[in-house]
Design a protein around this motif. Structure first.
Motif, PDB file in Angstrom:
ATOM      1  N   ARG B 281      29.176 -12.598 -36.105  1.00 16.01           N
ATOM      2  CA  ARG B 281      29.450 -13.930 -35.537  1.00 16.01           C
ATOM      3  C   ARG B 281      30.215 -13.828 -34.228  1.00 16.01           C
ATOM      4  NH1 ARG B 281      32.803 -16.860 -38.302  1.00 16.01           N
ATOM      5  NH2 ARG B 281      33.172 -15.377 -39.995  1.00 16.01           N
ATOM      6  N   ALA B 282      31.197 -12.908 -34.148  1.00 17.65           N
ATOM      7  CA  ALA B 282      31.966 -12.761 -32.908  1.00 17.65           C
ATOM      8  C   ALA B 282      31.078 -12.265 -31.768  1.00 17.65           C
ATOM      9  CB  ALA B 282      33.125 -11.797 -33.129  1.00 17.65           C
ATOM     10  N   LEU B 283      30.222 -11.291 -32.088  1.00 22.46           N
ATOM     11  CA  LEU B 283      29.334 -10.718 -31.065  1.00 22.46           C
ATOM     12  C   LEU B 283      28.310 -11.757 -30.602  1.00 22.46           C
ATOM     13  CD1 LEU B 283      28.300  -8.338 -29.413  1.00 22.46           C
ATOM     14  CD2 LEU B 283      27.215  -7.420 -31.466  1.00 22.46           C
ATOM     15  N   THR B 284      27.727 -12.475 -31.559  1.00 22.64           N
ATOM     16  CA  THR B 284      26.742 -13.508 -31.225  1.00 22.64           C
ATOM     17  C   THR B 284      27.387 -14.592 -30.356  1.00 22.64           C
ATOM     18  OG1 THR B 284      25.671 -13.084 -33.339  1.00 22.64           O
ATOM     19  CG2 THR B 284      25.069 -15.118 -32.214  1.00 22.64           C
ATOM     20  N   ALA B 285      28.607 -14.982 -30.731  1.00 18.13           N
ATOM     21  CA  ALA B 285      29.304 -16.024 -29.971  1.00 18.13           C
ATOM     22  C   ALA B 285      29.635 -15.551 -28.556  1.00 18.13           C
ATOM     23  CB  ALA B 285      30.594 -16.420 -30.698  1.00 18.13           C
ATOM     24  N   ALA B 286      30.050 -14.281 -28.423  1.00 22.11           N
ATOM     25  CA  ALA B 286      30.404 -13.754 -27.098  1.00 22.11           C
ATOM     26  C   ALA B 286      29.172 -13.699 -26.192  1.00 22.11           C
ATOM     27  CB  ALA B 286      31.029 -12.368 -27.239  1.00 22.11           C
ATOM     28  N   LEU B 287      28.043 -13.258 -26.750  1.00 20.05           N
ATOM     29  CA  LEU B 287      26.810 -13.168 -25.943  1.00 20.05           C
ATOM     30  C   LEU B 287      26.343 -14.574 -25.546  1.00 20.05           C
ATOM     31  CD1 LEU B 287      24.947 -10.333 -27.906  1.00 20.05           C
ATOM     32  CD2 LEU B 287      26.007 -10.154 -25.645  1.00 20.05           C
ATOM     33  N   ALA B 288      26.421 -15.520 -26.475  1.00 21.03           N
ATOM     34  CA  ALA B 288      26.023 -16.898 -26.164  1.00 21.03           C
ATOM     35  C   ALA B 288      26.943 -17.476 -25.092  1.00 21.03           C
ATOM     36  CB  ALA B 288      26.075 -17.749 -27.425  1.00 21.03           C
ATOM     37  N   ASP B 289      28.237 -17.171 -25.216  1.00 18.29           N
ATOM     38  CA  ASP B 289      29.219 -17.655 -24.237  1.00 18.29           C
ATOM     39  C   ASP B 289      28.895 -17.109 -22.845  1.00 18.29           C
ATOM     40  OD1 ASP B 289      31.601 -19.002 -23.479  1.00 18.29           O
ATOM     41  OD2 ASP B 289      32.726 -17.124 -23.595  1.00 18.29           O
ATOM     42  N   ALA B 290      28.422 -15.862 -22.813  1.00 17.41           N
ATOM     43  CA  ALA B 290      28.089 -15.219 -21.532  1.00 17.41           C
ATOM     44  C   ALA B 290      26.706 -15.640 -21.034  1.00 17.41           C
ATOM     45  CB  ALA B 290      28.138 -13.698 -21.697  1.00 17.41           C
ATOM     46  N   GLY B 291      25.936 -16.270 -21.895  1.00 16.54           N
ATOM     47  CA  GLY B 291      24.583 -16.684 -21.510  1.00 16.54           C
ATOM     48  C   GLY B 291      23.627 -15.512 -21.372  1.00 16.54           C
ATOM     49  N   VAL B 292      23.853 -14.461 -22.168  1.00 14.73           N
ATOM     50  CA  VAL B 292      22.919 -13.327 -22.149  1.00 14.73           C
ATOM     51  C   VAL B 292      22.351 -13.120 -23.549  1.00 14.73           C
ATOM     52  CG1 VAL B 292      24.095 -12.172 -20.222  1.00 14.73           C
ATOM     53  CG2 VAL B 292      24.686 -11.552 -22.567  1.00 14.73           C
ATOM     54  N   SER B 293      21.157 -12.551 -23.608  1.00 21.65           N
ATOM     55  CA  SER B 293      20.535 -12.291 -24.906  1.00 21.65           C
ATOM     56  C   SER B 293      20.916 -10.889 -25.359  1.00 21.65           C
ATOM     57  CB  SER B 293      19.012 -12.404 -24.796  1.00 21.65           C
ATOM     58  OG  SER B 293      18.518 -11.288 -24.084  1.00 21.65           O
ATOM     59  N   PRO B 294      20.887 -10.631 -26.671  1.00 25.86           N
ATOM     60  CA  PRO B 294      21.237  -9.294 -27.164  1.00 25.86           C
ATOM     61  C   PRO B 294      20.418  -8.191 -26.489  1.00 25.86           C
ATOM     62  CG  PRO B 294      21.058 -10.831 -28.999  1.00 25.86           C
ATOM     63  CD  PRO B 294      20.606 -11.569 -27.770  1.00 25.86           C
ATOM     64  N   ALA B 295      19.178  -8.494 -26.156  1.00 23.34           N
ATOM     65  CA  ALA B 295      18.309  -7.480 -25.554  1.00 23.34           C
ATOM     66  C   ALA B 295      18.752  -7.093 -24.147  1.00 23.34           C
ATOM     67  CB  ALA B 295      16.871  -7.990 -25.518  1.00 23.34           C
ATOM     68  N   GLU B 296      19.611  -7.901 -23.561  1.00 24.75           N
ATOM     69  CA  GLU B 296      20.057  -7.608 -22.184  1.00 24.75           C
ATOM     70  C   GLU B 296      21.276  -6.677 -22.141  1.00 24.75           C
ATOM     71  OE1 GLU B 296      19.674 -11.116 -19.182  1.00 24.75           O
ATOM     72  OE2 GLU B 296      19.932 -12.034 -21.175  1.00 24.75           O
ATOM     73  N   VAL B 297      21.845  -6.373 -23.311  1.00 19.12           N
ATOM     74  CA  VAL B 297      23.059  -5.542 -23.333  1.00 19.12           C
ATOM     75  C   VAL B 297      22.713  -4.095 -22.988  1.00 19.12           C
ATOM     76  CG1 VAL B 297      24.963  -4.688 -24.755  1.00 19.12           C
ATOM     77  CG2 VAL B 297      24.182  -7.056 -25.015  1.00 19.12           C
ATOM     78  N   ASP B 298      23.345  -3.565 -21.946  1.00 16.99           N
ATOM     79  CA  ASP B 298      23.061  -2.200 -21.491  1.00 16.99           C
ATOM     80  C   ASP B 298      24.047  -1.179 -22.053  1.00 16.99           C
ATOM     81  OD1 ASP B 298      21.002  -2.960 -19.481  1.00 16.99           O
ATOM     82  OD2 ASP B 298      22.713  -4.004 -18.561  1.00 16.99           O
ATOM     83  N   HIS B 299      25.270  -1.642 -22.316  1.00 18.15           N
ATOM     84  CA  HIS B 299      26.323  -0.691 -22.681  1.00 18.15           C
ATOM     85  C   HIS B 299      27.277  -1.348 -23.672  1.00 18.15           C
ATOM     86  CE1 HIS B 299      29.752   1.936 -22.528  1.00 18.15           C
ATOM     87  NE2 HIS B 299      30.466   1.186 -21.715  1.00 18.15           N
ATOM     88  N   VAL B 300      27.696  -0.571 -24.667  1.00 16.09           N
ATOM     89  CA  VAL B 300      28.701  -1.058 -25.612  1.00 16.09           C
ATOM     90  C   VAL B 300      29.854  -0.067 -25.666  1.00 16.09           C
ATOM     91  CG1 VAL B 300      29.225  -1.704 -28.002  1.00 16.09           C
ATOM     92  CG2 VAL B 300      26.965  -2.223 -27.044  1.00 16.09           C
ATOM     93  N   ASN B 301      31.067  -0.540 -25.385  1.00 17.41           N
ATOM     94  CA  ASN B 301      32.253   0.247 -25.677  1.00 17.41           C
ATOM     95  C   ASN B 301      32.683  -0.201 -27.066  1.00 17.41           C
ATOM     96  OD1 ASN B 301      35.014   1.163 -25.927  1.00 17.41           O
ATOM     97  ND2 ASN B 301      34.906   1.667 -23.752  1.00 17.41           N
ATOM     98  N   ALA B 302      32.320   0.622 -28.053  1.00 22.09           N
ATOM     99  CA  ALA B 302      32.503   0.239 -29.447  1.00 22.09           C
ATOM    100  C   ALA B 302      33.979   0.264 -29.834  1.00 22.09           C
ATOM    101  CB  ALA B 302      31.722   1.187 -30.347  1.00 22.09           C
ATOM    102  N   HIS B 303      34.284  -0.459 -30.924  1.00 19.03           N
ATOM    103  CA  HIS B 303      35.628  -0.316 -31.497  1.00 19.03           C
ATOM    104  C   HIS B 303      35.779   1.133 -31.954  1.00 19.03           C
ATOM    105  CE1 HIS B 303      39.391  -1.555 -33.129  1.00 19.03           C
ATOM    106  NE2 HIS B 303      39.060  -1.290 -34.377  1.00 19.03           N
TER     107      HIS B 303
END
Lengths: 83, 409
Positions: B281-303
């Motif tokens: 839910r946090a990740l989905t909300a952050a991506l929606a807030d940024a106006g980007v789709s999950p498929a557009e994510v290029d890089h993740v600095n994981a926990h």
């Protein structure tokens, strides 16, 4: 205990515990001028109590006092305690 | 009405990999862990940590630094001075009322508390310092930055355990979007590497214990043989600015902070929800807030803490939501887990990954856990262009905070 000795002890405390430069200290310089605000003064009184065994109330000293005045205050408190 | 964009115009870091952004970035890109044996922890069940080397407060912060500030504040001041200088903003001339400070901190001045508590027990109450309380309370990290920079806007500290830094940055984003501030100095700081704190984490089984004889191999996020985190300390600070404000003064923009999402697992006091419902839910909300789709994510600095439970649960969510397209790293392999500062330090690394088109490797990732079905960068830093970077942070209490950064262009 003479004033000179108390003054020297106070200077040593200021230098070793409060990181004040020895050359900045003289009997006429105020604690304010040494960048010591009221919180630091409270801390100084606590250090004086633990290292010199003299209790001075917070109300009797202020950051606008000079180092010389504080030394006299310590002497007076010592004399009062001894009498 | 369109929401104002938010620019990252200043960066500052103090980590076990080095003091300053340049040294810390070079450290994480090297993939060499900064963990080492800590003499202060000698004789305890876990005696390794990622401690900031050569941090001399009187030299770095100024005279009386060790009298006035606990270590967590000293590190925040050093990182913030770097970030403000990097932004090109001049605290002498800015409108301080429009400048906020929002920092994350999970613990506060426990070192000062610990020292004074010992003095009270050993000498007596008269030996307790009059400076204890302002050195100890966690909000002083932000309070001292207000004094340093004449920042008289909203000023507070967030506490969401290991997500604190990311939560702070998310709150800062809100202050800029809603028009309260033009500039926010934000990030996180923590100096919790103490015998009692480290032992507390050890007692709950959170720390790596398998490789105490080879500390530099202990933090190994996503590795099949990971067994816990290595405790660290440090500070990460970002200067965030309304993009219009940055543009008007011709500021260099490192990246944009585009989105923030937060949630709580409500699952267990410390263990992550294996289904990752809250994180999703946090990740989905952050991506929606940024106006980007999950498929557009290029890089993740994981926990990516290097604990068995966290890394598996986090990877499942990333796999399900983003797939294996994004280049994933955990910089905790190098700098350890800095608790309340982690989200902020990793936010800075995420911004640098965008800016330098480089993803740092995950230290000690030798054999990737087959359960981790992600493209995790291992071995050496990878040249990789990122337009969208996600930084995940999760805290005890089930508190999740996710940030989304996008390239400045």
């Amino acid at each position: 205990m003479s004033t000179t000795t108390t003054y020297d002890q106070l200077v040593d405390i200021l230098v070793t515990r409060f990181e004040v430069s020895r050359e900045d200290i003289s009997p006429d310089v105020t604690f304010e001028a040494l960048e010591m605000d009221s919180l630091f003064l409270v801390e100084l009184l606590l250090v004086i109590q633990s290292e010199m065994g003299v209790t001075i109330s917070e109300d009797s000293a202020s950051p606008s006092d000079t180092v010389g005045q504080a030394a006299k205050l310590i002497d007076a408190a010592t004399a009062a305690a001894g009498s | 009405m369109r929401r104002p964009d938010v620019a990252v115009t200043g960066l500052g870091l103090v980590t076990a990999a080095g003091i300053g952004t340049e040294a810390s970035w070079a450290g994480v890109c090297s993939g060499v862990s900064a963990a080492s044996r800590n003499p202060e922890l000698a004789g305890l069940p876990v005696d390794i940590s990622c401690t900031v080397p050569d941090f001399n407060p009187n030299k770095l912060v100024g005279r009386r630094a060790s009298l006035i500030y606990d270590r967590f504040v000293q590190m925040a001041i050093v990182a913030a001075r770097e970030a403000v200088a990097d932004s090109g903003l001049d605290p002498e001339t800015w409108d301080g009322a429009r400048v906020g400070v929002v920092l994350g901190c999970g613990m506060g001045g426990l070192r000062s508390y610990d020292q004074q508590h010992k003095r009270m027990n050993e000498v007596g109450p008269q030996a307790v310092s009059a400076l204890l309380i302002p050195m100890m309370i966690p909000n002083m990290a932000a309070g001292h930055l207000a004094l340093q920079f004449g920042a008289t806007g909203p000023n507070f500290v967030t506490a969401t355990a290991c997500a604190s830094g990311a939560t702070a940055i998310g709150c800062a984003l809100g202050l800029l979007r809603d028009g309260t501030c033009d500039v926010v100095i934000t990030g996180g700081t923590e100096a919790g590497v103490l015998p009692v704190v480290t032992t507390g984490f050890a007692q709950m089984g959170a720390l790596s214990t398998k490789r105490l004889d080879a500390p530099e191999t202990a933090s190994r996020p996503f590795d099949a043989d990971r067994d816990g985190f290595v405790i660290g300390e440090g500070s990460g600070i970002l200067v965030l600015e309304r993009a219009e404000h940055a543009r008007a003064r011709g500021a260099r923009v490192h990246a944009r902070l585009a989105g923030y999402g937060a949630s709580d697992d409500a699952h267990h006091i410390t263990a992550p929800d294996p289904e990752g419902t809250g994180v999703t839910r946090a990740l989905t909300a952050a991506l929606a807030d940024a106006g980007v789709s999950p498929a557009e994510v290029d890089h993740v600095n994981a926990h990516g803490t290097s604990t068995p439970l966290n890394d598996a649960a986090e990877a499942r969510v990333l796999r399900r939501l983003i797939g294996d397209r994004a280049a994933v790293t955990s910089t905790k392999g190098v700098v350890g887990h800095t608790l309340g500062a982690a989200g902020a330090i990793e936010a800075v690394f995420s911004v640098l990954a965008i800016e330098h088109s480089t993803v740092p490797p995950t230290a000690n990732l030798e054999l990737q856990d087959p359960e981790i079905e992600l493209d995790v960068v291992a071995g050496a830093a990878r040249e990789h262009k990122s337009n969208v970077a996600v930084s995940n942070s999760f805290g005890f209490g089930g508190q999740n905070a996710v940030l989304v950064f996008t390239s400045a262009a």
